[in-house]
Write a protein that holds these residues in place. Sequence first.
Motif, PDB file in Angstrom:
ATOM      1  N   SER A 290      10.210  -1.228 -13.746  1.00 21.58           N
ATOM      2  CA  SER A 290      10.759  -2.434 -14.366  1.00 21.58           C
ATOM      3  C   SER A 290      10.615  -2.422 -15.879  1.00 21.58           C
ATOM      4  O   SER A 290      11.001  -3.371 -16.531  1.00 21.58           O
ATOM      5  CB  SER A 290      10.046  -3.672 -13.831  1.00 21.58           C
ATOM      6  N   LEU A 291      10.031  -1.376 -16.429  1.00 22.86           N
ATOM      7  CA  LEU A 291       9.737  -1.326 -17.857  1.00 22.86           C
ATOM      8  C   LEU A 291      10.568  -0.253 -18.541  1.00 22.86           C
ATOM      9  O   LEU A 291      11.039   0.683 -17.901  1.00 22.86           O
ATOM     10  CB  LEU A 291       8.247  -1.010 -18.071  1.00 22.86           C
ATOM     11  N   ASP A 292      10.690  -0.374 -19.862  1.00 16.60           N
ATOM     12  CA  ASP A 292      11.384   0.657 -20.634  1.00 16.60           C
ATOM     13  C   ASP A 292      10.555   1.938 -20.692  1.00 16.60           C
ATOM     14  O   ASP A 292      11.095   3.034 -20.651  1.00 16.60           O
ATOM     15  CB  ASP A 292      11.669   0.163 -22.056  1.00 16.60           C
ATOM     16  N   ALA A 293       9.250   1.795 -20.798  1.00 16.37           N
ATOM     17  CA  ALA A 293       8.357   2.954 -20.906  1.00 16.37           C
ATOM     18  C   ALA A 293       7.864   3.370 -19.517  1.00 16.37           C
ATOM     19  O   ALA A 293       7.799   2.562 -18.600  1.00 16.37           O
ATOM     20  CB  ALA A 293       7.159   2.601 -21.781  1.00 16.37           C
ATOM     21  N   ASP A 294       7.531   4.647 -19.380  1.00 15.05           N
ATOM     22  CA  ASP A 294       6.953   5.130 -18.128  1.00 15.05           C
ATOM     23  C   ASP A 294       5.539   4.582 -17.976  1.00 15.05           C
ATOM     24  O   ASP A 294       4.747   4.624 -18.911  1.00 15.05           O
ATOM     25  CB  ASP A 294       6.887   6.660 -18.115  1.00 15.05           C
ATOM     26  N   LEU A 295       5.229   4.083 -16.799  1.00 14.55           N
ATOM     27  CA  LEU A 295       3.896   3.572 -16.519  1.00 14.55           C
ATOM     28  C   LEU A 295       3.581   3.851 -15.058  1.00 14.55           C
ATOM     29  O   LEU A 295       4.411   3.581 -14.177  1.00 14.55           O
ATOM     30  CB  LEU A 295       3.818   2.069 -16.785  1.00 14.55           C
ATOM     31  N   GLN A 296       2.402   4.406 -14.815  1.00 17.76           N
ATOM     32  CA  GLN A 296       1.983   4.676 -13.446  1.00 17.76           C
ATOM     33  C   GLN A 296       0.709   3.912 -13.135  1.00 17.76           C
ATOM     34  O   GLN A 296      -0.172   3.781 -13.988  1.00 17.76           O
ATOM     35  CB  GLN A 296       1.768   6.170 -13.232  1.00 17.76           C
ATOM     36  N   LEU A 297       0.649   3.414 -11.910  1.00 12.97           N
ATOM     37  CA  LEU A 297      -0.530   2.732 -11.393  1.00 12.97           C
ATOM     38  C   LEU A 297      -1.056   3.540 -10.224  1.00 12.97           C
ATOM     39  O   LEU A 297      -0.279   4.039  -9.412  1.00 12.97           O
ATOM     40  CB  LEU A 297      -0.176   1.323 -10.908  1.00 12.97           C
ATOM     41  N   SER A 298      -2.366   3.651 -10.125  1.00 13.46           N
ATOM     42  CA  SER A 298      -2.986   4.376  -9.027  1.00 13.46           C
ATOM     43  C   SER A 298      -3.537   3.377  -8.012  1.00 13.46           C
ATOM     44  O   SER A 298      -4.255   2.442  -8.382  1.00 13.46           O
ATOM     45  CB  SER A 298      -4.120   5.259  -9.554  1.00 13.46           C
ATOM     46  N   LEU A 299      -3.196   3.559  -6.745  1.00 15.63           N
ATOM     47  CA  LEU A 299      -3.687   2.686  -5.691  1.00 15.63           C
ATOM     48  C   LEU A 299      -5.157   3.006  -5.435  1.00 15.63           C
ATOM     49  O   LEU A 299      -5.496   4.113  -5.055  1.00 15.63           O
ATOM     50  CB  LEU A 299      -2.870   2.893  -4.416  1.00 15.63           C
ATOM     51  N   VAL A 300      -6.045   2.040  -5.701  1.00 17.38           N
ATOM     52  CA  VAL A 300      -7.482   2.311  -5.628  1.00 17.38           C
ATOM     53  C   VAL A 300      -8.203   1.583  -4.498  1.00 17.38           C
ATOM     54  O   VAL A 300      -9.291   1.987  -4.105  1.00 17.38           O
ATOM     55  CB  VAL A 300      -8.192   2.006  -6.972  1.00 17.38           C
ATOM     56  N   GLU A 301      -7.618   0.505  -3.960  1.00 14.72           N
ATOM     57  CA  GLU A 301      -8.323  -0.239  -2.914  1.00 14.72           C
ATOM     58  C   GLU A 301      -7.344  -1.010  -2.049  1.00 14.72           C
ATOM     59  O   GLU A 301      -6.373  -1.570  -2.550  1.00 14.72           O
ATOM     60  CB  GLU A 301      -9.305  -1.222  -3.554  1.00 14.72           C
ATOM     61  N   VAL A 302      -7.623  -1.021  -0.759  1.00 18.84           N
ATOM     62  CA  VAL A 302      -6.869  -1.817   0.204  1.00 18.84           C
ATOM     63  C   VAL A 302      -7.903  -2.515   1.079  1.00 18.84           C
ATOM     64  O   VAL A 302      -8.798  -1.859   1.614  1.00 18.84           O
ATOM     65  CB  VAL A 302      -5.956  -0.928   1.083  1.00 18.84           C
ATOM     66  N   LYS A 303      -7.805  -3.843   1.191  1.00 24.14           N
ATOM     67  CA  LYS A 303      -8.801  -4.540   2.006  1.00 24.14           C
ATOM     68  C   LYS A 303      -8.162  -5.666   2.819  1.00 24.14           C
ATOM     69  O   LYS A 303      -7.252  -6.348   2.342  1.00 24.14           O
ATOM     70  CB  LYS A 303      -9.961  -5.059   1.169  1.00 24.14           C
ATOM     71  N   PRO A 304      -8.658  -5.854   4.042  1.00 20.49           N
ATOM     72  CA  PRO A 304      -8.135  -6.919   4.900  1.00 20.49           C
ATOM     73  C   PRO A 304      -8.569  -8.286   4.386  1.00 20.49           C
ATOM     74  O   PRO A 304      -9.633  -8.429   3.787  1.00 20.49           O
ATOM     75  CB  PRO A 304      -8.766  -6.620   6.267  1.00 20.49           C
ATOM     76  N   LEU A 305      -7.730  -9.294   4.644  1.00 18.52           N
ATOM     77  CA  LEU A 305      -8.033 -10.662   4.214  1.00 18.52           C
ATOM     78  C   LEU A 305      -8.059 -11.652   5.356  1.00 18.52           C
ATOM     79  O   LEU A 305      -8.163 -12.843   5.131  1.00 18.52           O
ATOM     80  CB  LEU A 305      -7.011 -11.128   3.172  1.00 18.52           C
ATOM     81  N   GLY A 306      -7.918 -11.200   6.581  1.00 20.19           N
ATOM     82  CA  GLY A 306      -7.909 -12.112   7.718  1.00 20.19           C
ATOM     83  C   GLY A 306      -6.518 -12.268   8.287  1.00 20.19           C
ATOM     84  O   GLY A 306      -5.666 -11.408   8.132  1.00 20.19           O
ATOM     85  N   SER A 307      -6.288 -13.383   8.956  1.00 24.30           N
ATOM     86  CA  SER A 307      -5.005 -13.591   9.619  1.00 24.30           C
ATOM     87  C   SER A 307      -3.917 -13.935   8.615  1.00 24.30           C
ATOM     88  O   SER A 307      -4.183 -14.352   7.498  1.00 24.30           O
ATOM     89  CB  SER A 307      -5.123 -14.692  10.664  1.00 24.30           C
ATOM     90  N   GLY A 308      -2.686 -13.727   9.046  1.00 24.82           N
ATOM     91  CA  GLY A 308      -1.527 -14.036   8.218  1.00 24.82           C
ATOM     92  C   GLY A 308      -0.268 -13.912   9.058  1.00 24.82           C
ATOM     93  O   GLY A 308      -0.324 -13.572  10.241  1.00 24.82           O
ATOM     94  N   GLU A 309       0.858 -14.166   8.463  1.00 26.43           N
ATOM     95  CA  GLU A 309       2.137 -14.076   9.159  1.00 26.43           C
ATOM     96  C   GLU A 309       2.529 -12.626   9.457  1.00 26.43           C
ATOM     97  O   GLU A 309       3.284 -12.351  10.370  1.00 26.43           O
ATOM     98  CB  GLU A 309       3.238 -14.727   8.305  1.00 26.43           C
ATOM     99  N   ARG A 310       2.011 -11.712   8.689  1.00 28.60           N
ATOM    100  CA  ARG A 310       2.341 -10.293   8.789  1.00 28.60           C
ATOM    101  C   ARG A 310       1.626  -9.676   9.988  1.00 28.60           C
ATOM    102  O   ARG A 310       0.471  -9.979  10.251  1.00 28.60           O
ATOM    103  CB  ARG A 310       1.898  -9.624   7.483  1.00 28.60           C
ATOM    104  N   GLY A 311       2.299  -8.773  10.696  1.00 24.81           N
ATOM    105  CA  GLY A 311       1.674  -8.041  11.789  1.00 24.81           C
ATOM    106  C   GLY A 311       0.457  -7.288  11.286  1.00 24.81           C
ATOM    107  O   GLY A 311       0.522  -6.621  10.266  1.00 24.81           O
ATOM    108  N   GLY A 312      -0.673  -7.421  11.951  1.00 22.96           N
ATOM    109  CA  GLY A 312      -1.900  -6.775  11.510  1.00 22.96           C
ATOM    110  C   GLY A 312      -2.725  -7.621  10.564  1.00 22.96           C
ATOM    111  O   GLY A 312      -3.820  -7.234  10.183  1.00 22.96           O
TER     112      GLY A 312
END
Length: 97
Positions: free
Chosen positions: A24-46
């Motif tokens: 979405s930016l004019d310049a190149d930018l990369q983000l590294s995925l560092v953490e994924v954590k559960p938050l409890g129930s939600g509308e999403r499967g899982g």
Amino acid sequence: MTDMQALTIRDFEMLKDTAFEVRSLDADLQLSLVEVKPLGSGERGGGAFSVLWLGPHEPQLEQSTYKLYQQDLGEQEIFLVPVAEKDAGIQYEAVFT
């Protein structure tokens, strides 16, 4: 492009430590995925979960929706919130419910 509504915590867990390109930016930018954590129930499967990325100190992204590209997921629009500044860079969070 992968359907964002169908993605689960497991989809992101498999991508930990991989790079996401911000398209979405004019310049190149990369983000590294560092953490994924559960938050409890939600509308999403899982249930609800959060994803944390690490990016450089500059440019710092504002809270907004960005087009992120990752080879396995394709291009997705994801709402990112800057949540912390660390020595290694800026952390951004997305919450999926």
